[in-house]
Every structure is written in C-alpha cells, then in structure tokens.
Design a protein around this motif. Structure first.
Motif, PDB file in Angstrom:
ATOM      1  N   GLY A   4       0.834  -1.189   0.000  1.00  0.00           N
ATOM      2  CA  GLY A   4       0.000   0.000   0.000  1.00  0.00           C
ATOM      3  C   GLY A   4       0.870   1.240   0.000  1.00  0.00           C
ATOM      4  N   TRP A   5       0.264   2.364  -0.348  1.00  0.00           N
ATOM      5  CA  TRP A   5       1.013   3.622  -0.398  1.00  0.00           C
ATOM      6  C   TRP A   5       1.582   3.985   0.969  1.00  0.00           C
ATOM      7  N   ASP A   6       0.841   3.722   2.034  1.00  0.00           N
ATOM      8  CA  ASP A   6       1.334   4.052   3.371  1.00  0.00           C
ATOM      9  C   ASP A   6       2.596   3.269   3.698  1.00  0.00           C
ATOM     10  N   GLU A   7       2.581   1.990   3.376  1.00  0.00           N
ATOM     11  CA  GLU A   7       3.759   1.160   3.646  1.00  0.00           C
ATOM     12  C   GLU A   7       4.928   1.609   2.793  1.00  0.00           C
ATOM     13  N   ALA A   8       4.676   1.901   1.519  1.00  0.00           N
ATOM     14  CA  ALA A   8       5.745   2.355   0.632  1.00  0.00           C
ATOM     15  C   ALA A   8       6.342   3.666   1.128  1.00  0.00           C
ATOM     16  N   ALA A   9       5.504   4.592   1.559  1.00  0.00           N
ATOM     17  CA  ALA A   9       5.987   5.879   2.069  1.00  0.00           C
ATOM     18  C   ALA A   9       6.821   5.680   3.334  1.00  0.00           C
ATOM     19  N   ALA A  10       6.425   4.746   4.174  1.00  0.00           N
ATOM     20  CA  ALA A  10       7.160   4.478   5.406  1.00  0.00           C
ATOM     21  C   ALA A  10       8.523   3.871   5.107  1.00  0.00           C
ATOM     22  N   ARG A  11       8.626   3.129   4.010  1.00  0.00           N
ATOM     23  CA  ARG A  11       9.886   2.472   3.650  1.00  0.00           C
ATOM     24  C   ARG A  11      10.834   3.387   2.884  1.00  0.00           C
ATOM     25  N   LYS A  16      15.999   5.074   0.390  1.00  0.00           N
ATOM     26  CA  LYS A  16      16.946   6.117  -0.022  1.00  0.00           C
ATOM     27  C   LYS A  16      18.308   5.900   0.621  1.00  0.00           C
ATOM     28  N   PHE A  17      18.312   5.551   1.913  1.00  0.00           N
ATOM     29  CA  PHE A  17      19.582   5.316   2.592  1.00  0.00           C
ATOM     30  C   PHE A  17      20.313   4.134   1.966  1.00  0.00           C
ATOM     31  N   GLY A  18      19.592   3.032   1.769  1.00  0.00           N
ATOM     32  CA  GLY A  18      20.211   1.843   1.191  1.00  0.00           C
ATOM     33  C   GLY A  18      20.739   2.088  -0.201  1.00  0.00           C
ATOM     34  N   ARG A  19      19.949   2.789  -1.013  1.00  0.00           N
ATOM     35  CA  ARG A  19      20.401   3.080  -2.383  1.00  0.00           C
ATOM     36  C   ARG A  19      21.613   4.004  -2.355  1.00  0.00           C
ATOM     37  N   THR A  20      21.596   4.990  -1.480  1.00  0.00           N
ATOM     38  CA  THR A  20      22.741   5.902  -1.376  1.00  0.00           C
ATOM     39  C   THR A  20      23.991   5.139  -0.954  1.00  0.00           C
ATOM     40  N   GLN A  21      23.849   4.274   0.031  1.00  0.00           N
ATOM     41  CA  GLN A  21      24.975   3.477   0.501  1.00  0.00           C
ATOM     42  C   GLN A  21      25.494   2.558  -0.605  1.00  0.00           C
ATOM     43  N   TRP A  22      24.581   1.940  -1.346  1.00  0.00           N
ATOM     44  CA  TRP A  22      24.959   1.033  -2.420  1.00  0.00           C
ATOM     45  C   TRP A  22      25.683   1.779  -3.536  1.00  0.00           C
ATOM     46  N   VAL A  23      25.138   2.933  -3.937  1.00  0.00           N
ATOM     47  CA  VAL A  23      25.761   3.728  -5.001  1.00  0.00           C
ATOM     48  C   VAL A  23      27.134   4.229  -4.551  1.00  0.00           C
ATOM     49  N   ALA A  24      27.229   4.694  -3.312  1.00  0.00           N
ATOM     50  CA  ALA A  24      28.519   5.181  -2.810  1.00  0.00           C
ATOM     51  C   ALA A  24      29.552   4.055  -2.799  1.00  0.00           C
ATOM     52  N   ALA A  25      29.138   2.857  -2.436  1.00  0.00           N
ATOM     53  CA  ALA A  25      30.061   1.718  -2.450  1.00  0.00           C
ATOM     54  C   ALA A  25      30.486   1.395  -3.880  1.00  0.00           C
TER      55      ALA A  25
END
Length: 92
Positions: A4-11, A16-25
């Motif tokens: 649901g949109w609520d769950e997606a928004a909560a995640r 964003k953190f995981g993607r940023t960490q992955w891209v930085a690595a």
C-alpha cells in the motif's frame, strides 16, 4: 500482494539510505553497502526491466543535475547495470 502507499511511504527513507549506501560503495567508497543482498531485497517487488531502467534513468538525471563528469557517470551506470539480474524478476 502489492504494498500500500502508506507502507511504501514508510519504507522510503530506508530505501533512499540503502540506495545511497549502495551507489557510494559502487563509486569506490568510503561507504560499504551493508543492506540485504540485492536479490533478497527486491524479491517481493517483482520489478521489470523497464522499471529497473527507469530507476537507472533517475540516477542519471541526478548525476546530470549535480554535474558529475561523464567518465564517472558512465562508470556508475555500468556498475548499476551489473545488478539487473539480481533485481529484475518480471519479463514482459
């Protein structure tokens, strides 16, 4: 079952953190990706190649916005593309 949109928004912050960490690595650090293996992290999302490509395009738009040099941008795009077999699970 789709999220649901609520769950997606909560995640979203974690995504964003995981993607940023992955891209930085991928870019050579100094961060190390500590998230789930990509296949496991994406298994319930049932992503298509088109969706994967759109995420890549969004990354390129961000790199362009911040005027990342072409060589570094291409290196990151090539590294991103190596993840496709682990992330894409739906063929259309």
């Amino acid at each position: 079952m789709q999220q649901g949109w609520d769950e997606a928004a909560a995640r979203l912050p974690g995504l964003k953190f995981g993607r940023t960490q992955w891209v930085a690595a991928l870019a050579g650090g100094p961060y190390e990706y500590t998230g789930l293996p990509l296949e496991e992290a994406h298994q319930d999302l049932h992503l298509s190649a088109e969706e994967f490509a759109e995420v890549g395009a969004e990354i390129v738009r961000a790199l362009d916005y911040f005027q990342v040099p072409e060589r570094e941008k291409q290196e990151l795009v090539e590294a991103y593309m190596t993840a496709m077999p682990e992330v894409v699970t739906v063929s259309k």
